[in-house]
Write a protein that holds these residues in place. Structure first.
Motif, PDB file in Angstrom:
ATOM      1  N   ARG A  13       4.809  -6.501  -1.668  1.00 20.49           N
ATOM      2  CA  ARG A  13       3.509  -5.495  -1.538  1.00 20.49           C
ATOM      3  C   ARG A  13       3.340  -3.947  -0.644  1.00 20.49           C
ATOM      4  O   ARG A  13       2.315  -2.877  -1.389  1.00 20.49           O
ATOM      5  CB  ARG A  13       2.753  -6.663   0.057  1.00 20.49           C
ATOM      6  N   GLU A  14       4.152  -3.499  -0.345  1.00 19.72           N
ATOM      7  CA  GLU A  14       4.835  -2.165  -0.114  1.00 19.72           C
ATOM      8  C   GLU A  14       4.800  -1.111  -1.684  1.00 19.72           C
ATOM      9  O   GLU A  14       3.984  -0.996  -1.234  1.00 19.72           O
ATOM     10  CB  GLU A  14       6.339  -1.552   0.275  1.00 19.72           C
ATOM     11  N   ILE A  16       2.803  -2.329  -3.754  1.00 15.09           N
ATOM     12  CA  ILE A  16       1.552  -1.680  -4.172  1.00 15.09           C
ATOM     13  C   ILE A  16       0.711  -0.850  -3.133  1.00 15.09           C
ATOM     14  O   ILE A  16       0.115   0.286  -3.625  1.00 15.09           O
ATOM     15  CB  ILE A  16       0.822  -3.258  -3.906  1.00 15.09           C
ATOM     16  N   ARG A  17       0.851  -1.167  -1.893  1.00 16.00           N
ATOM     17  CA  ARG A  17       0.371   0.284  -0.810  1.00 16.00           C
ATOM     18  C   ARG A  17       1.020   1.210  -1.897  1.00 16.00           C
ATOM     19  O   ARG A  17       0.169   2.166  -1.733  1.00 16.00           O
ATOM     20  CB  ARG A  17       1.477  -0.052   0.153  1.00 16.00           C
ATOM     21  N   ILE A  76      -0.871 -11.451  -2.841  1.00 16.50           N
ATOM     22  CA  ILE A  76      -0.193 -10.234  -2.639  1.00 16.50           C
ATOM     23  C   ILE A  76      -1.046  -9.580  -2.864  1.00 16.50           C
ATOM     24  O   ILE A  76      -2.065  -8.470  -2.376  1.00 16.50           O
ATOM     25  CB  ILE A  76       0.563 -10.639  -2.784  1.00 16.50           C
ATOM     26  N   ASN A  79      -5.125  -9.320  -2.066  1.00 16.23           N
ATOM     27  CA  ASN A  79      -5.793  -8.730  -0.944  1.00 16.23           C
ATOM     28  C   ASN A  79      -5.495  -7.383  -1.148  1.00 16.23           C
ATOM     29  O   ASN A  79      -6.290  -7.144   0.076  1.00 16.23           O
ATOM     30  CB  ASN A  79      -4.322  -9.894  -0.069  1.00 16.23           C
ATOM     31  N   GLU A  80      -4.200  -6.880  -1.099  1.00 20.50           N
ATOM     32  CA  GLU A  80      -3.994  -5.479  -0.952  1.00 20.50           C
ATOM     33  C   GLU A  80      -5.029  -4.214  -2.155  1.00 20.50           C
ATOM     34  O   GLU A  80      -6.160  -3.234  -1.607  1.00 20.50           O
ATOM     35  CB  GLU A  80      -2.227  -4.969  -1.276  1.00 20.50           C
ATOM     36  N   ARG A  83      -8.496  -4.911   0.254  1.00 19.23           N
ATOM     37  CA  ARG A  83      -8.488  -4.320   1.329  1.00 19.23           C
ATOM     38  C   ARG A  83      -8.438  -2.679   1.320  1.00 19.23           C
ATOM     39  O   ARG A  83      -8.830  -1.694   2.004  1.00 19.23           O
ATOM     40  CB  ARG A  83      -6.515  -4.109   1.731  1.00 19.23           C
ATOM     41  N   TYR A 261     -11.933  -7.795   4.066  1.00 17.16           N
ATOM     42  CA  TYR A 261     -12.317  -6.402   3.863  1.00 17.16           C
ATOM     43  C   TYR A 261     -13.736  -6.614   4.620  1.00 17.16           C
ATOM     44  O   TYR A 261     -13.869  -5.255   5.343  1.00 17.16           O
ATOM     45  CB  TYR A 261     -12.587  -6.069   2.718  1.00 17.16           C
TER      46      TYR A 261
END
Ligand SMILES: Cc1cc2nc3c(=O)[nH]c(=O)nc-3n(C[C@H](O)[C@H](O)[C@H](O)COP(=O)(O)OP(=O)(O)OC[C@H]3O[C@@H](n4cnc5c(N)ncnc54)[C@H](O)[C@@H]3O)c2cc1C
Length: 404
Positions: A13-14, A16-17, A76, A79-80, A83, A261
């Motif tokens: 997840r990190e 992707i962020r 994930i 979602n990212e 978001r 979102y």
């Protein structure tokens, strides 16, 4: 079902962020956040950015350029992306025809079409529905006659497809066509073919929807000659291939992450929107509506996770995709209605220049273009119709899940 992410999943997840912080183009991000229409070039640029990172056709098997991610990683990622409010990807190539080609197509078709889909070099559209064949799709009448022009190497296609989304930009269309009428059941004698939109005899006519947009089209085929090598799989088996594709399409419309979102945006808007001297979010009746929606969305999220987990052990989503479609689109439309309520009269005016990048923000309720709210409300009436209407999904559930 374990709902806690593992350390690896949190690291993923990190990653992707970090990618989004570095690679999501600022101009596209701004347009998205302010509700400004993206151009086709914006969307393609974003798709190519994802592809460069190997994250475009995430649903494809690794051997064809997919990621091989687990259902949780897919979840994930979705979602990212939601978001960060990234652009809606054009589904017709990588989510629809691509999987049909790598599953049922010839080696030659795979080599010819898949790379361009992955690289977003070619824009596809979907030619299923016809003026007399929507819910009852098997009644379709567009005919493809092999050899009727004396040339056995070609089909000659005649007929009309309708509601063709973004067909005005398309280079290619995948179609369900009738190759035989001499059949016991109307589902037989249907084939799946690929047609180059530049072929002589193809005409695209716009349909303007209720909010004034040109999003869908009618496409006419008048003696269009299509090379026989553009038939996917076996002649007469198109119904089977087409159904597989529809199940994938319905799964994708659950839209949990983007609804989450939008729910957050709704709360921000309701906090800024003052009604009778009080922020709307503090109005008990409105707060109850938001809470109800939030609970429904949480329920849908877990249903989607369960479905993703079961897909991991089978070939394709089954009738579960039907209830994801119903619940997902009902939530999306409830969000539209609550957003209209929260935006109040800010939702009503429609001034085209409001979509210009330089249009001042001062006249909006603080959190982006509320002026687009009514357009979105009207446009999104479509959600319970396309991909097979919600009434038809209920019929599918009655038959295949409840056994009625
Ligand atoms: C915005 C938009 C984009 C679309 N994009 C595409 C596209 O790109 N490509 C494509 O091929 N198609 C596309 N479609 C077409 C879409 O799949 C059809 O509109 C849909 O399948 C419904 O068919 P219909 O419009 O002919 O309605 P009909 O089938 O005529 O249905 C009319 C109403 O009757 C109800 N109904 C019909 N039969 C039954 C039944 N047996 N039981 C209960 N209720 C029933 C339906 O639910 C609906 O409410 C799009 C549609 C929309 C609105």
């Amino acid at each position: 079902m374990n709902i806690n992410f593992t350390e690896e999943e949190i690291a993923f997840r990190e990653e992707i962020r970090h990618f989004l912080a570095e690679e999501y183009p600022a101009d596209i991000r701004r347009k998205r956040d302010e509700g400004i229409e993206l151009t086709p070039e914006d969307t393609i640029r974003w798709q190519k950015t994802l592809h460069k990172r190997g994250w475009f056709a995430v649903n494809w098997p690794v051997e064809h350029g997919g990621t091989g991610w687990t259902p949780v990683q897919n979840y994930i990622f979705a979602n990212e992306m939601a978001r960060a409010n990234t652009p809606i990807l054009i589904p017709f190539g990588f989510k629809m025809v691509g999987p049909i080609i790598y599953t049922f197509g010839s080696e030659e078709q795979k080599q010819r079409f898949l790379p361009d889909i992955l690289e977003s070099n070619v824009w596809w559209c979907q030619g299923y529905s016809e003026p007399g064949a929507g819910s009852d799709l098997a009644s379709l009448k567009t005919k493809a006659d092999r050899g009727s022009d004396g040339d056995g190497d070609h089909y000659v296609v005649n007929g009309t497809k309708t509601w063709t989304t973004l067909g005005q930009f398309a280079d290619w269309i995948f179609c369900l066509v009738r190759t035989s009428s001499d059949v016991a059941r109307k589902q037989e004698g249907i084939s799946f073919i690929l047609i180059d939109m530049r072929t002589s005899g193809v005409t695209v006519k716009p349909i303007i929807t209720i909010e004034g947009d040109h999003e869908v089209n009618e496409i006419h085929f008048d003696n269009v000659r299509v090379p026989a090598e553009n038939l996917v799989g076996e002649e007469g088996r198109g119904w089977t291939y087409g159904k597989v594709l529809l199940q994938h399409e319905r799964l994708n419309v659950a839209g949990v992450a983007s609804s989450q979102y939008r729910l957050n945006r709704l709360k921000e808007t309701a906090a800024l929107s003052v009604h009778g001297g009080q922020p709307l979010i503090e109005n008990h009746n409105f707060a109850r509506k938001i809470a109800t929606l939030e609970i429904e969305l949480k329920g849908l999220e877990y249903t989607e996770l369960r479905t993703l987990a079961s897909i991991a052990t089978s070939d394709a989503p089954g009738p579960e995709s039907s209830y994801l479609k119903i619940l997902g689109t009902e939530i999306q439309q409830s969000l539209d209605a609550l957003m209209m309520e929260a935006a109040g009269y800010y939702a009503l005016p429609y001034v085209p220049t409001q979509y210009d990048l330089d249009y001042p923000d001062d006249d909006r309720i603080g959190v982006g273009a509320q002026t687009k709210t009514s357009l979105r409300y009207f446009n999104n009436r479509k959600a319970s119709i396309y991909g097979g209407s919600n009434e038809i999904q209920k019929n599918i559930i009655a038959k295949h899940v409840l056994g009625l």
